[in-house]
Scaffold this active site. Structure first.
Site, PDB file in Angstrom:
ATOM      1  N   GLY A 150       0.486  -0.915  -0.039  1.00 32.77           N
ATOM      2  CA  GLY A 150      -0.078  -0.316  -0.174  1.00 32.77           C
ATOM      3  C   GLY A 150       0.711   1.182  -0.111  1.00 32.77           C
ATOM      4  O   GLY A 150       2.202   1.010  -0.174  1.00 32.77           O
ATOM      5  N   PRO A 151       0.306   2.550  -0.151  1.00 33.37           N
ATOM      6  CA  PRO A 151       1.052   3.700   0.183  1.00 33.37           C
ATOM      7  C   PRO A 151       2.112   3.554   1.170  1.00 33.37           C
ATOM      8  O   PRO A 151       3.408   4.381   0.715  1.00 33.37           O
ATOM      9  CB  PRO A 151       0.114   4.859   0.918  1.00 33.37           C
TER      10      PRO A 151
ATOM     11  N   ALA B  75      -4.281   7.595   3.807  1.00 31.16           N
ATOM     12  CA  ALA B  75      -2.408   7.314   2.856  1.00 31.16           C
ATOM     13  C   ALA B  75      -1.745   8.131   2.762  1.00 31.16           C
ATOM     14  O   ALA B  75      -0.590   7.640   3.546  1.00 31.16           O
ATOM     15  CB  ALA B  75      -3.657   7.250   1.554  1.00 31.16           C
TER      16      ALA B  75
ATOM     17  N   ASP C 114      -1.603   1.430   8.430  1.00 28.23           N
ATOM     18  CA  ASP C 114      -2.498   1.100   8.703  1.00 28.23           C
ATOM     19  C   ASP C 114      -2.234   0.451  10.024  1.00 28.23           C
ATOM     20  O   ASP C 114      -3.535  -0.250  10.968  1.00 28.23           O
ATOM     21  CB  ASP C 114      -3.872   0.711   8.216  1.00 28.23           C
TER      22      ASP C 114
ATOM     23  N   PRO D 220      -2.763  -6.754  -3.231  1.00 30.48           N
ATOM     24  CA  PRO D 220      -1.611  -5.563  -3.403  1.00 30.48           C
ATOM     25  C   PRO D 220      -1.988  -3.883  -4.026  1.00 30.48           C
ATOM     26  O   PRO D 220      -3.407  -3.939  -4.490  1.00 30.48           O
ATOM     27  CB  PRO D 220      -1.120  -6.027  -5.022  1.00 30.48           C
TER      28      PRO D 220
ATOM     29  N   ASN E 156      -7.654  14.119  -1.187  1.00 34.01           N
ATOM     30  CA  ASN E 156      -6.720  15.191   0.106  1.00 34.01           C
ATOM     31  C   ASN E 156      -5.162  14.366  -0.048  1.00 34.01           C
ATOM     32  O   ASN E 156      -4.461  13.465   0.755  1.00 34.01           O
ATOM     33  CB  ASN E 156      -7.079  14.275   1.220  1.00 34.01           C
TER      34      ASN E 156
ATOM     35  N   CYS F 265     -17.152  -3.637  -0.221  1.00 35.69           N
ATOM     36  CA  CYS F 265     -15.997  -3.203  -0.741  1.00 35.69           C
ATOM     37  C   CYS F 265     -17.275  -2.851  -2.753  1.00 35.69           C
ATOM     38  O   CYS F 265     -18.121  -3.607  -3.427  1.00 35.69           O
ATOM     39  CB  CYS F 265     -15.602  -4.513  -2.211  1.00 35.69           C
TER      40      CYS F 265
ATOM     41  N   CYS G 165     -16.192  -2.655  -6.205  1.00 29.98           N
ATOM     42  CA  CYS G 165     -15.868  -3.950  -7.124  1.00 29.98           C
ATOM     43  C   CYS G 165     -17.355  -4.559  -7.241  1.00 29.98           C
ATOM     44  O   CYS G 165     -18.026  -4.878  -8.194  1.00 29.98           O
ATOM     45  CB  CYS G 165     -15.570  -5.378  -5.597  1.00 29.98           C
ATOM     46  N   ASP G 166     -18.722  -4.417  -6.085  1.00 28.12           N
ATOM     47  CA  ASP G 166     -19.509  -4.752  -6.040  1.00 28.12           C
ATOM     48  C   ASP G 166     -20.720  -4.151  -6.949  1.00 28.12           C
ATOM     49  O   ASP G 166     -22.239  -4.608  -6.958  1.00 28.12           O
ATOM     50  CB  ASP G 166     -19.808  -5.408  -4.758  1.00 28.12           C
TER      51      ASP G 166
ATOM     52  N   GLU H 128       4.328  -8.210  -1.966  1.00 25.82           N
ATOM     53  CA  GLU H 128       2.964  -7.719  -2.152  1.00 25.82           C
ATOM     54  C   GLU H 128       1.955  -8.228  -1.205  1.00 25.82           C
ATOM     55  O   GLU H 128       0.879  -6.557  -1.648  1.00 25.82           O
ATOM     56  CB  GLU H 128       2.605  -7.324  -3.607  1.00 25.82           C
TER      57      GLU H 128
HETATM   58  P1  NDP Z   1     -13.733   5.021  11.473  1.00 29.00           P
HETATM   59  O1  NDP Z   1     -13.370   3.626  11.723  1.00 29.00           O
HETATM   60  O2  NDP Z   1     -13.416   6.450  10.559  1.00 29.00           O
HETATM   61  O3  NDP Z   1     -15.019   4.946  11.245  1.00 29.00           O
HETATM   62  C1  NDP Z   1     -16.000   3.263  11.153  1.00 29.00           C
HETATM   63  C2  NDP Z   1     -17.540   3.627  11.365  1.00 29.00           C
HETATM   64  O4  NDP Z   1     -18.136   2.065  11.756  1.00 29.00           O
HETATM   65  C3  NDP Z   1     -18.031   4.787  12.887  1.00 29.00           C
HETATM   66  O5  NDP Z   1     -18.393   5.086  12.034  1.00 29.00           O
HETATM   67  C4  NDP Z   1     -18.329   3.330  13.692  1.00 29.00           C
HETATM   68  O6  NDP Z   1     -19.030   3.879  15.065  1.00 29.00           O
HETATM   69  C5  NDP Z   1     -18.500   2.629  12.305  1.00 29.00           C
HETATM   70  N1  NDP Z   1     -18.916   1.148  13.786  1.00 29.00           N
HETATM   71  C6  NDP Z   1     -17.898   0.805  14.253  1.00 29.00           C
HETATM   72  N2  NDP Z   1     -18.593  -0.974  14.397  1.00 29.00           N
HETATM   73  C7  NDP Z   1     -19.579  -0.983  14.014  1.00 29.00           C
HETATM   74  C8  NDP Z   1     -20.358  -2.028  14.023  1.00 29.00           C
HETATM   75  N3  NDP Z   1     -20.148  -2.830  14.751  1.00 29.00           N
HETATM   76  N4  NDP Z   1     -21.840  -1.312  13.876  1.00 29.00           N
HETATM   77  C9  NDP Z   1     -21.948  -0.216  13.250  1.00 29.00           C
HETATM   78  N5  NDP Z   1     -21.747   0.465  13.142  1.00 29.00           N
HETATM   79  C10 NDP Z   1     -20.024   0.269  13.219  1.00 29.00           C
HETATM   80  O7  NDP Z   1     -13.154   3.767  10.041  1.00 29.00           O
HETATM   81  P2  NDP Z   1     -13.169   4.045   7.742  1.00 29.00           P
HETATM   82  O8  NDP Z   1     -12.912   2.664   7.628  1.00 29.00           O
HETATM   83  O9  NDP Z   1     -15.120   5.057   8.236  1.00 29.00           O
HETATM   84  O10 NDP Z   1     -12.223   5.456   8.253  1.00 29.00           O
HETATM   85  C11 NDP Z   1     -10.993   4.872   8.756  1.00 29.00           C
HETATM   86  C12 NDP Z   1      -9.752   5.933   7.889  1.00 29.00           C
HETATM   87  O11 NDP Z   1      -9.385   6.690   6.507  1.00 29.00           O
HETATM   88  C13 NDP Z   1      -9.741   6.735   8.557  1.00 29.00           C
HETATM   89  O12 NDP Z   1      -9.064   7.892   9.490  1.00 29.00           O
HETATM   90  C14 NDP Z   1     -10.819   8.057   7.708  1.00 29.00           C
HETATM   91  O13 NDP Z   1     -10.450   9.718   7.523  1.00 29.00           O
HETATM   92  C15 NDP Z   1      -9.679   7.425   5.997  1.00 29.00           C
HETATM   93  N6  NDP Z   1     -10.767   7.084   4.877  1.00 29.00           N
HETATM   94  C16 NDP Z   1     -10.271   8.303   4.136  1.00 29.00           C
HETATM   95  C17 NDP Z   1     -10.891   8.603   3.260  1.00 29.00           C
HETATM   96  C18 NDP Z   1     -10.769   9.254   2.272  1.00 29.00           C
HETATM   97  O14 NDP Z   1     -10.970  11.149   3.015  1.00 29.00           O
HETATM   98  N7  NDP Z   1     -11.543  10.005   0.837  1.00 29.00           N
HETATM   99  C19 NDP Z   1     -11.936   7.609   3.108  1.00 29.00           C
HETATM  100  C20 NDP Z   1     -12.166   6.530   3.895  1.00 29.00           C
HETATM  101  C21 NDP Z   1     -11.562   6.774   4.617  1.00 29.00           C
HETATM  102  P3  NDP Z   1     -18.202   4.838  16.135  1.00 29.00           P
HETATM  103  O15 NDP Z   1     -18.226   6.048  15.070  1.00 29.00           O
HETATM  104  O16 NDP Z   1     -19.342   4.717  16.823  1.00 29.00           O
HETATM  105  O17 NDP Z   1     -17.233   4.290  16.297  1.00 29.00           O
END
Ligand code: NDP
Length: 493
Positions: A69-70, A343, A334, A94, A106, A190, A193-194, A90
């Site tokens: 990854g990055p 990233a 990560d 990958p 961003n 995903c 993908c889907d 990888e």
């Molecule tokens: P996060 O950990 O930020 O968010 C996970 C979400 O899932 C939270 O709202 C959490 O709820 C919820 N959750 C967790 N477990 C459960 C469950 N069992 N049932 C229901 N809801 C649940 O993960 P992300 O994958 O969204 O993001 C990870 C990182 O990647 C972040 O730093 C994000 O900024 C970054 N990212 C950036 C993107 C971009 O800039 N384009 C795109 C995607 C990700 P709760 O809030 O209650 O804990």
């Protein structure tokens, strides 16, 4: 191999560019908080061999990077540019999570770029400086020996003078009834993908973070409606991401609500049972697909009980470095970052890990002469020598029907170029086609032949099917390593 390396000068240049503080740490200072770090003589005593005897080992690399990854790719670029023999394993996906993202807004310096394009650029940059890439999966790492002994699924054994772990994280699952039963039959992690399988359908996205918004936006052009199910009374996603949800009557956000059960008609999801976590009220919601975006779990199982980890399995590093609890092993991205998970941050930590690895090697007596000995040694990549594959492309129902009617055993791989795990499996699939002459290996590009995928009721990719005497005997909806693929095929024979 590059045998004309100006190792010392280049490492010094790279280190100097980071400034005086880090410069001094590269050459002499160690982090006293590390259990294994101490004076130079004590460190050598912990490592059973003298670096001068390194040439007696086979498959020696200066830096082995696990993950692409990055973080892994940025580390590879820096290591290779520092003229270190750099090999990247990888892994099963990958490019990592960016390959599953559409546009990224961003990534520094690129206002709007496709995740896959960022990965391609990072890969090319690292390769251009001499990093080598192996499509394989690390199965074991002996951290007690030095050089560290790294074994891969295909049986490759590599002796690594230093290791950078950049294995990232995998999507978290809910663990509710019906989730596994309908995995890839309505349950997905995903959207990119889907999404195409949910044309005109109603779907749920679970989660309240940036990923949940991202998944929603990826689904939107395809589906009739998306319900975003958030367990808190607010979204955790960044305000700029939340803005993307506004103004579409195809999106409904439901707060304080969680999934209790995923229900289906035995072949596919058709509803979810949800409950309000304040009122306790439950209801069934008819739905065609459930997309999970609820965070990630770090990929650290091969390092369990070998490196210090926190209670959630993230590798512990020692800021400001990327050092782990074992000298010579570094972690980036990560797999060690439970907080930022961006990233750009992953790439930065990969660069730090690369500089840390270079400094570690320098401290342990690595020099140009040793570097040249390692470069001139055996070519371990030979085990991956490319032979022509025997995979037939199918693009119509007529061709498909003829193939399964005329051959005893046919395996069909349904894929698309936008599906990174499909593309990662492709070389493994091709490699097996060379070793299993009794099996006909075929593939269907679902972008080029969507009708064929529809006729065969393919609802998720990657998707593999095995036909025996014209009858479907086995299928799978998940990415597989080469070994898993071979086992899957052999089990059906
Ligand atoms: P996060 O950990 O930020 O968010 C996970 C979400 O899932 C939270 O709202 C959490 O709820 C919820 N959750 C967790 N477990 C459960 C469950 N069992 N049932 C229901 N809801 C649940 O993960 P992300 O994958 O969204 O993001 C990870 C990182 O990647 C972040 O730093 C994000 O900024 C970054 N990212 C950036 C993107 C971009 O800039 N384009 C795109 C995607 C990700 P709760 O809030 O209650 O804990």
């Amino acid at each position: 191999m590059n045998s004309n390396r100006k190792f010392w000068g280049l490492i010094a240049c790279g280190v100097i560019s980071l400034g005086v503080v880090i410069l001094s740490s590269c050459w002499s200072v160690r982090d006293s908080s590390l259990p294994h770090s101490s004076s130079a003589s004590a460190v050598s005593a912990e490592f059973p061999i003298d670096i001068q005897t390194i040439a007696h080992y086979s498959n020696v690399v200066d830096v082995l990077i696990i993950g692409s990854g990055p973080a892994g790719l940025s580390a590879a670029e820096y290591c290779a540019r520092n003229k270190l023999k750099t090999v990247v394993i990888e892994g099963i996906n990958p490019g990592g999570q960016l390959m599953r993202t559409s546009y990224v807004e961003n990534w520094p310096g690129a206002p709007r770029a496709l995740g896959a394009d960022i990965i391609e650029a990072l890969h090319n940059q690292a390769a251009q400086f001499g990093a080598e890439f192996i499509s394989d999966i690390v199965t074991e790492v002996n951290v007690a020996a030095w050089p560290f002994v790294v074994t891969t699924e295909s049986g490759l054994v590599i002796h690594a003078l230093s290791i950078i772990i950049a294995t990232g994280a995998n999507p978290r699952t809910l663990g509710v009834e019906g989730e596994q039963r309908y995995w890839a039959a309505g349950v997905s992690t995903c959207a990119i993908c889907d999404a195409a399988f949910y044309e005109g359908k109603n779907v749920i996205v679970v989660g309240g973070g940036d990923s949940a918004v991202e998944e929603t936006m990826q689904l939107l052009p395809h589906v009739a409606h998306v319900t975003l199910l958030v367990r808190k009374k607010y979204l955790r996603a960044a305000p700029s991401m939340q803005e993307r949800l506004e103004g579409s009557d195809k999106i409904t956000v439901i707060y304080n609500t969680e999934i209790e059960k995923i229900l289906g008609d035995e072949s596919h999801v058709n509803a979810v049972q949800i409950y309000n976590n304040i009122s306790g009220e439950t209801q069934q919601l008819p739905i065609d697909g459930v997309f999970l975006a609820i965070g990630h779990i770090p990929n650290t199982s091969i390092f369990k009980n070998k490196l210090a980890m926190d209670e959630e399995g993230y590798i512990v590093v020692h800021p400001p470095s990327q050092k782990t609890s074992i000298p010579g092993i570094f972690a980036a991205g990560d797999v060690e970052d439970r907080h930022y998970r961006q990233a750009g941050v992953a790439a930065g930590s990969g660069i730090k890990a690369a500089l840390d690895a270079a400094a570690f090697l320098t401290e342990h007596g690595f020099n140009e002469s040793i570097a040249t000995q390692i470069d001139d040694a055996d070519a371990y990549l030979d085990v991956h020598a490319d032979e022509p594959a025997a995979v037939t492309m199918i693009d119509s129902s007529a061709a498909f029907n003829a193939l399964i009617a005329e051959n005893d055993i046919v395996i069909v791989d349904f894929y698309a170029h936008y599906c990174s795990s499909c593309m990662a499996m492709m070389p493994r699939y091709a490699a097996l086609s060379r070793t299993m002459p009794s099996v006909i290996f075929a593939k269907v590009d679902i972008e080029k032949s969507p009708q064929l995928a529809k006729d065969l009721n393919v609802r998720s990719i990657p998707h593999l099917r095995i036909y025996k005497k014209g009858q479907l005997v086995s299928s799978s909806n998940r990415p597989m390593s080469k070994k898993e693929l071979a086992t899957f095929i052999k089990a059906a024979l």
